[in-house]
Write a protein that holds these residues in place. Sequence first.
Motif, mmCIF file in Angstrom:
data_model
loop_
_atom_site.group_PDB
_atom_site.id
_atom_site.type_symbol
_atom_site.label_atom_id
_atom_site.label_comp_id
_atom_site.label_asym_id
_atom_site.label_seq_id
_atom_site.Cartn_x
_atom_site.Cartn_y
_atom_site.Cartn_z
ATOM 1 N N PHE A 6 -32.228 -43.721 29.316
ATOM 2 C CA PHE A 6 -32.118 -44.828 28.723
ATOM 3 C C PHE A 6 -31.208 -44.809 27.373
ATOM 4 N N PHE A 7 -30.738 -45.879 27.052
ATOM 5 C CA PHE A 7 -29.834 -46.121 25.796
ATOM 6 C C PHE A 7 -30.557 -47.601 25.328
ATOM 7 N N LEU A 8 -30.945 -47.501 24.191
ATOM 8 C CA LEU A 8 -31.365 -48.768 23.239
ATOM 9 C C LEU A 8 -30.989 -48.829 22.323
ATOM 10 N N ALA A 9 -31.185 -50.076 21.541
ATOM 11 C CA ALA A 9 -30.694 -50.256 20.157
ATOM 12 C C ALA A 9 -31.573 -51.581 19.875
ATOM 13 N N GLY A 10 -31.787 -51.702 18.510
ATOM 14 C CA GLY A 10 -32.391 -52.485 17.802
ATOM 15 C C GLY A 10 -33.120 -52.239 16.301
ATOM 16 N N PRO A 11 -33.752 -52.893 15.766
ATOM 17 C CA PRO A 11 -34.557 -52.370 14.492
ATOM 18 C C PRO A 11 -35.444 -51.076 14.823
ATOM 19 N N ALA A 12 -35.354 -50.341 13.902
ATOM 20 C CA ALA A 12 -36.025 -49.122 14.066
ATOM 21 C C ALA A 12 -37.395 -49.054 14.393
ATOM 22 N N GLY A 13 -37.971 -49.860 13.907
ATOM 23 C CA GLY A 13 -39.705 -49.948 14.186
ATOM 24 C C GLY A 13 -39.801 -50.336 15.731
ATOM 25 N N ALA A 14 -38.830 -51.417 16.185
ATOM 26 C CA ALA A 14 -39.001 -51.589 17.772
ATOM 27 C C ALA A 14 -38.581 -50.805 18.525
ATOM 28 N N VAL A 15 -37.529 -49.996 18.339
ATOM 29 C CA VAL A 15 -37.046 -48.812 18.992
ATOM 30 C C VAL A 15 -37.850 -47.793 18.958
ATOM 31 N N ARG A 16 -38.505 -47.409 18.013
ATOM 32 C CA ARG A 16 -39.447 -46.099 17.847
ATOM 33 C C ARG A 16 -40.638 -46.594 18.527
ATOM 34 N N GLY A 17 -41.062 -47.893 18.466
ATOM 35 C CA GLY A 17 -42.266 -48.371 18.978
ATOM 36 C C GLY A 17 -42.362 -48.348 20.463
ATOM 37 N N PHE A 18 -41.209 -48.708 21.091
ATOM 38 C CA PHE A 18 -40.784 -48.560 22.447
ATOM 39 C C PHE A 18 -41.036 -47.370 23.153
ATOM 40 N N VAL A 19 -40.447 -46.187 22.174
ATOM 41 C CA VAL A 19 -40.498 -44.875 22.611
ATOM 42 C C VAL A 19 -41.905 -44.398 22.588
ATOM 43 N N ASP A 20 -42.552 -44.763 21.473
ATOM 44 C CA ASP A 20 -43.930 -44.411 21.437
ATOM 45 C C ASP A 20 -44.812 -44.720 22.679
ATOM 46 N N ALA A 21 -44.495 -45.958 22.943
ATOM 47 C CA ALA A 21 -45.332 -46.586 24.074
ATOM 48 C C ALA A 21 -45.243 -45.823 25.379
ATOM 49 N N LEU A 22 -43.779 -45.552 25.574
ATOM 50 C CA LEU A 22 -43.360 -44.566 26.861
ATOM 51 C C LEU A 22 -44.067 -43.199 26.701
ATOM 52 N N ARG A 23 -44.240 -42.481 25.529
ATOM 53 C CA ARG A 23 -45.003 -41.451 25.399
ATOM 54 C C ARG A 23 -46.421 -41.420 25.728
ATOM 55 N N ALA A 24 -47.037 -42.550 25.700
ATOM 56 C CA ALA A 24 -48.271 -42.764 26.173
ATOM 57 C C ALA A 24 -48.806 -42.355 27.416
ATOM 58 N N PRO B 12 -48.231 -39.804 30.287
ATOM 59 C CA PRO B 12 -48.335 -38.029 30.185
ATOM 60 C C PRO B 12 -46.823 -37.636 30.665
ATOM 61 N N ARG B 13 -46.295 -38.279 31.521
ATOM 62 C CA ARG B 13 -45.020 -37.913 32.192
ATOM 63 C C ARG B 13 -43.740 -37.950 31.277
ATOM 64 N N PHE B 14 -44.093 -38.915 30.139
ATOM 65 C CA PHE B 14 -43.110 -38.767 29.008
ATOM 66 C C PHE B 14 -43.410 -38.558 27.619
ATOM 67 N N ALA B 15 -44.417 -37.753 27.583
ATOM 68 C CA ALA B 15 -44.956 -37.194 26.429
ATOM 69 C C ALA B 15 -43.863 -36.560 25.483
ATOM 70 N N ASP B 16 -43.204 -35.818 26.213
ATOM 71 C CA ASP B 16 -42.333 -35.056 25.272
ATOM 72 C C ASP B 16 -40.821 -35.545 25.108
ATOM 73 N N LEU B 17 -40.756 -36.815 25.270
ATOM 74 C CA LEU B 17 -39.559 -37.455 25.226
ATOM 75 C C LEU B 17 -38.909 -37.158 23.717
ATOM 76 N N ALA B 18 -37.572 -36.745 23.673
ATOM 77 C CA ALA B 18 -37.040 -36.319 22.193
ATOM 78 C C ALA B 18 -35.722 -37.094 22.308
ATOM 79 N N PRO B 19 -35.666 -38.486 21.898
ATOM 80 C CA PRO B 19 -34.596 -39.218 21.990
ATOM 81 C C PRO B 19 -33.404 -38.508 20.742
ATOM 82 N N LYS B 20 -32.087 -38.850 20.845
ATOM 83 C CA LYS B 20 -31.070 -38.722 19.950
ATOM 84 C C LYS B 20 -30.858 -40.085 19.539
ATOM 85 N N GLU B 21 -30.762 -39.898 18.058
ATOM 86 C CA GLU B 21 -30.736 -41.124 17.276
ATOM 87 C C GLU B 21 -29.405 -41.203 16.493
ATOM 88 N N SER B 22 -28.832 -42.471 16.431
ATOM 89 C CA SER B 22 -27.692 -42.707 15.591
ATOM 90 C C SER B 22 -27.761 -44.041 14.948
#
Length: 251
Positions: free
Chosen positions: A48-66, A68-78
Amino acid sequence: MDTSVLNVSCYKFVPLPDAPALREVLHARAVAAGLKGTVLLAEEGINFFLAGPAGAVRGFVDALRADPRFADLAPKESWSAAVPFRKMRVKVKREIIRMDHPAIRPAAGRAPSVAPATLRRWLAQGRDDEGREVVTLDTRNAFEVQHGTFANAIDWGIAKFTEFPPALRAHKDELKGKTVVSFCTGGIRCEKAAILMREEGVEHVYQLEGGILKYFEETDGAHYGGCCFVFDEREALDAGLNAAAQSLPKE
């Protein structure tokens, strides 16, 4: 640097037999959060490639990490001044990066990886820690390479990633006795490429962990010339992970 919009890129090879159902959940979640970009799902994983307000983007990633298959996701940020995507798309594909080589299953076991700082050190000294010559292999398409690449990188001039397997077989003998580090934008193509090279008998193979973007994030960008092409409206990023001057609209 404008930090109003957070951009993230991430992938993971993990079995997703429920990809079609997951598509509906993630699309609704991303739209509700006001995000734009692309999420690709396949039986082999997520990209995935996503963009938006920091809180919304990180909230989406945190929800994915819930999950177990995605618990170790480590996105690259810019960061960017504007959202570089026009829509929010979530698609189910046959592969999250097309290689047309179904035997390659990264979720079953990754090729060894090398950290950006280690690759920088190897390139500075011209050899790995065991004394072998180190070569970098660009697994990206030719038009991406034109924006920038590592100094003296091997480039087979492929037009699409499905051309990588035959190119490897044509050039495999040139890699004998060398430590080969495959690299790409964010890690996904060079991971598949490294696994294929090992299966084809190339003995000393590594993938650059996190690709060029992680190299820019964790080093000073030494030994890399030019910019890194990205698949959004920024077009290319410099070693500081800023939209490159060559990709900015002319006034």
